[in-house]
Design a protein around this motif. Structure first.
Motif, PDB file in Angstrom:
ATOM      1  N   LEU A   2       0.829  -1.209   0.000  1.00 22.72           N
ATOM      2  CA  LEU A   2       0.000   0.000   0.000  1.00 22.72           C
ATOM      3  C   LEU A   2       0.865   1.262   0.000  1.00 22.72           C
ATOM      4  N   ILE A   3       1.967   1.222   0.752  1.00 22.92           N
ATOM      5  CA  ILE A   3       2.882   2.377   0.758  1.00 22.92           C
ATOM      6  C   ILE A   3       3.481   2.588  -0.629  1.00 22.92           C
ATOM      7  N   ALA A   4       3.861   1.499  -1.296  1.00 21.58           N
ATOM      8  CA  ALA A   4       4.426   1.605  -2.641  1.00 21.58           C
ATOM      9  C   ALA A   4       3.406   2.178  -3.621  1.00 21.58           C
ATOM     10  N   ALA A   5       2.141   1.717  -3.501  1.00 26.76           N
ATOM     11  CA  ALA A   5       1.087   2.224  -4.388  1.00 26.76           C
ATOM     12  C   ALA A   5       0.851   3.716  -4.143  1.00 26.76           C
ATOM     13  N   SER A   6       0.784   4.096  -2.862  1.00 26.41           N
ATOM     14  CA  SER A   6       0.575   5.506  -2.541  1.00 26.41           C
ATOM     15  C   SER A   6       1.746   6.359  -3.006  1.00 26.41           C
ATOM     16  N   ALA A   7       2.970   5.811  -2.870  1.00 23.29           N
ATOM     17  CA  ALA A   7       4.147   6.543  -3.340  1.00 23.29           C
ATOM     18  C   ALA A   7       4.092   6.764  -4.846  1.00 23.29           C
ATOM     19  N   PHE A   8       3.647   5.747  -5.578  1.00 18.40           N
ATOM     20  CA  PHE A   8       3.542   5.886  -7.038  1.00 18.40           C
ATOM     21  C   PHE A   8       2.593   7.020  -7.415  1.00 18.40           C
ATOM     22  N   PHE A   9       1.424   7.062  -6.778  1.00 16.59           N
ATOM     23  CA  PHE A   9       0.440   8.086  -7.135  1.00 16.59           C
ATOM     24  C   PHE A   9       0.883   9.471  -6.655  1.00 16.59           C
ATOM     25  N   SER A  10       1.603   9.554  -5.540  1.00 14.94           N
ATOM     26  CA  SER A  10       2.150  10.849  -5.112  1.00 14.94           C
ATOM     27  C   SER A  10       3.183  11.347  -6.112  1.00 14.94           C
ATOM     28  N   LEU A  11       4.040  10.436  -6.584  1.00 13.70           N
ATOM     29  CA  LEU A  11       5.031  10.797  -7.596  1.00 13.70           C
ATOM     30  C   LEU A  11       4.362  11.242  -8.882  1.00 13.70           C
ATOM     31  N   ALA A  12       3.312  10.519  -9.288  1.00 10.85           N
ATOM     32  CA  ALA A  12       2.598  10.874 -10.517  1.00 10.85           C
ATOM     33  C   ALA A  12       1.958  12.248 -10.401  1.00 10.85           C
ATOM     34  N   GLU A  13       1.376  12.535  -9.247  1.00  7.98           N
ATOM     35  CA  GLU A  13       0.715  13.826  -9.042  1.00  7.98           C
ATOM     36  C   GLU A  13       1.708  14.979  -9.084  1.00  7.98           C
ATOM     37  N   MET A  14       2.792  14.862  -8.320  1.00  4.40           N
ATOM     38  CA  MET A  14       3.752  15.957  -8.226  1.00  4.40           C
ATOM     39  C   MET A  14       4.506  16.160  -9.536  1.00  4.40           C
ATOM     40  N   SER A  15       4.876  15.080 -10.214  1.00  2.18           N
ATOM     41  CA  SER A  15       5.667  15.216 -11.438  1.00  2.18           C
ATOM     42  C   SER A  15       4.886  15.906 -12.541  1.00  2.18           C
TER      43      SER A  15
ATOM     44  N   MET B  59      11.049  13.514  -5.100  1.00  2.00           N
ATOM     45  CA  MET B  59      11.557  12.938  -6.352  1.00  2.00           C
ATOM     46  C   MET B  59      10.874  13.570  -7.554  1.00  2.00           C
ATOM     47  N   GLY B  60       9.564  13.774  -7.442  1.00  2.96           N
ATOM     48  CA  GLY B  60       8.818  14.379  -8.541  1.00  2.96           C
ATOM     49  C   GLY B  60       9.210  15.819  -8.794  1.00  2.96           C
ATOM     50  N   MET B  61       9.578  16.550  -7.745  1.00  2.77           N
ATOM     51  CA  MET B  61       9.996  17.942  -7.914  1.00  2.77           C
ATOM     52  C   MET B  61      11.414  18.056  -8.441  1.00  2.77           C
ATOM     53  N   ALA B  62      12.267  17.054  -8.117  1.00  2.00           N
ATOM     54  CA  ALA B  62      13.670  17.124  -8.532  1.00  2.00           C
ATOM     55  C   ALA B  62      13.832  16.999 -10.040  1.00  2.00           C
ATOM     56  N   ASP B  63      13.074  16.099 -10.655  1.00  2.00           N
ATOM     57  CA  ASP B  63      13.171  15.895 -12.112  1.00  2.00           C
ATOM     58  C   ASP B  63      11.771  15.606 -12.653  1.00  2.00           C
TER      59      ASP B  63
END
Length: 446
Positions: free
Chosen positions: A13-26, A126-130
């Motif tokens: 669940l943490i991995a799934a949430s991390a993926f969607f957070s990365l997708a949103e921010m990027s 990570m999403g903000m860095a690149d």
């Protein structure tokens, strides 16, 4: 469900949430200009991300559905995964009811901390860095989720659109890039080392053209080299040798009666051919462009373009000549510190806290050199000399001074009422920065 199974599920669940957070921010942080550059370089994913940015509603709806679902599941599974273990551990020191309460709180804090750190902070950074690279990486999988969850996405999207219409708000992002945005990006790039300070100054100068008057770039009246129409050949040759310029106004009787201009190339050609130089005929005199002194530099460039000229005479509201301006004068204003070393320097920095500035220096250049936010009565003058006259309310004399914005402006030399040199010294501001004081030499005694 056993503890190991619950732990594995929490990790998933943490991995799934991390993926969607990365997708949103990027996607939110991706720069449209950078994506178009990647598309021009041949990356086929970049145009798809650009298209997604133009209509991001469904994309962010999927993100919110997933993140909220994962958060609820994490709360349910997390409480059952860690609470019994922590409760049993604490029961050795506390009563059963107290150990159960503390076990629940510790389990809640542990699961929440894991989600905050690994499912929110780390992926968003990570999403903000690149952002562009990450957005292109997650695009394919996000497109799959948008297809699978299409019914829910449609329902929530239509509901949110209705709410936006009800509130009278625009649901689409404004993609217009203003001059302030460009200046902010240039400043950020300079601070990051991507642009040189002089290059940033050129960009800022370009946007200043619309606010700076032509008087800030012109050659003032007292410095104009001109010919009278009845000047003799010897006088013209002597003037050329003494004041070599590319263009000379030609006047009738005095400088306020300009009838045209003569190109130095034409004069040189006649001189080399040993021909007499006379301005009494019209074969050497060109029609001159006359512009008002209230034009901005942008409007001056438009006048040059429309007239297909690079030289103009500047007049005031009384039709008196106040100066002349060339295309090179305007471009020198833009180039700033990048102009050649042979050009006359109006601002000379003596050390870190003092400058020697010519009185005719445009006040905008003084603002940039001293990093002063503003000068008082800014609209009433164009030069440093004008600032001193307005502040002193008279013609300045040698050793007169004005304190403003943490600087002391002291008149060093005056020639026939014209302020030649001003010594500017940084002082320790007393009270507010934008205070001023005046000082003048005492009146002579008789």
């Amino acid at each position: 469900m056993s503890a190991p199974q619950s732990l594995l599920l929490i990790i998933a669940l943490i991995a799934a949430s991390a993926f969607f957070s990365l997708a949103e921010m990027s996607l939110a942080a991706s720069r449209r200009i950078r994506l178009r550059q990647l598309a021009a370089d041949g990356d086929p994913r970049a145009p798809r991300v650009v298209q997604m940015q133009e209509q991001p509603g469904d994309y962010f709806t999927v993100v919110q559905i997933a993140q909220n679902g994962v958060a609820i599941m994490g709360g349910i599974v997390g409480e059952g995964a860690f609470s019994p273990f922590i409760t049993n551990l604490l029961s050795h020191w506390f009563a059963a009811s107290t150990a159960q309460t503390l076990g629940f709180l510790c389990s809640f804090l542990l699961v929440t901390s894991l989600f905050i750190l690994f499912a929110d902070i780390v992926p968003k950074r990570m999403g903000m860095a690149d952002p562009e690279k990450q957005a292109m990486r997650v695009y394919g999988l996000m497109q799959f989720f948008m297809t699978v969850l299409k019914p829910l996405v449609w329902l929530y999207s239509k509901s949110s659109d209705a709410i936006f219409r009800l509130l009278g708000m625009n649901a689409l992002r404004d993609e217009r890039i203003t001059s302030d945005d460009i200046l902010a990006m240039a400043e950020a790039s300079t601070q990051a080392g991507g642009l040189a300070q002089s290059e940033q100054r050129v960009i800022a100068n370009l946007f200043d053209l619309d606010s700076r008057l032509v008087t800030s770039a012109m050659t003032s009246r007292d410095r104009i080299a001109f010919f009278l129409q009845n000047d003799t050949d010897a006088l013209i040759r002597a003037r050329i040798a003494e004041e070599p310029y590319s263009t000379y106004p030609v006047c009738d009787r005095d400088i306020d009666h300009v009838i045209g201009y003569v190109d130095a190339k034409d004069l040189f050609q006649r001189a080399l051919n040993n021909q007499a130089i006379s301005l009494k005929t019209d074969d050497l005199i060109h029609k001159v462009l006359v512009i008002p002194d209230r034009l901005s530099l942008t409007e001056t460039l438009d006048q040059f373009r429309q007239a297909q000229e690079d030289f103009a005479v500047v007049v005031n509201e009384y039709s008196l000549v106040v100066g002349v301006v060339t295309l090179n004068d305007v471009m020198s204003t833009v180039m700033g510190d990048l102009i050649g070393p042979d050009d006359e320097e109006l601002i000379v920095q003596r050390d870190t806290n003092s400058w020697l500035i010519d009185g005719i220096t445009p006040i905008e250049d003084v603002v940039h050199a001293l990093t002063i936010d503003e000068f008082p009565h800014f609209e009433d003058y164009d030069t440093l000399a004008g600032f001193l006259m307005v502040m002193l309310r008279r013609i300045p004399r040698r050793t007169d001074s004005v304190n403003w914005g943490g600087y002391k402006f002291e008149v060093m030399d005056v020639d026939s009422y014209r302020i030649d040199q001003v010594l500017v010294t940084r002082i320790q501001p007393q009270g507010e920065d934008k205070t001023s004081s005046l000082s003048a030499p005492s009146a002579p005694t008789h």
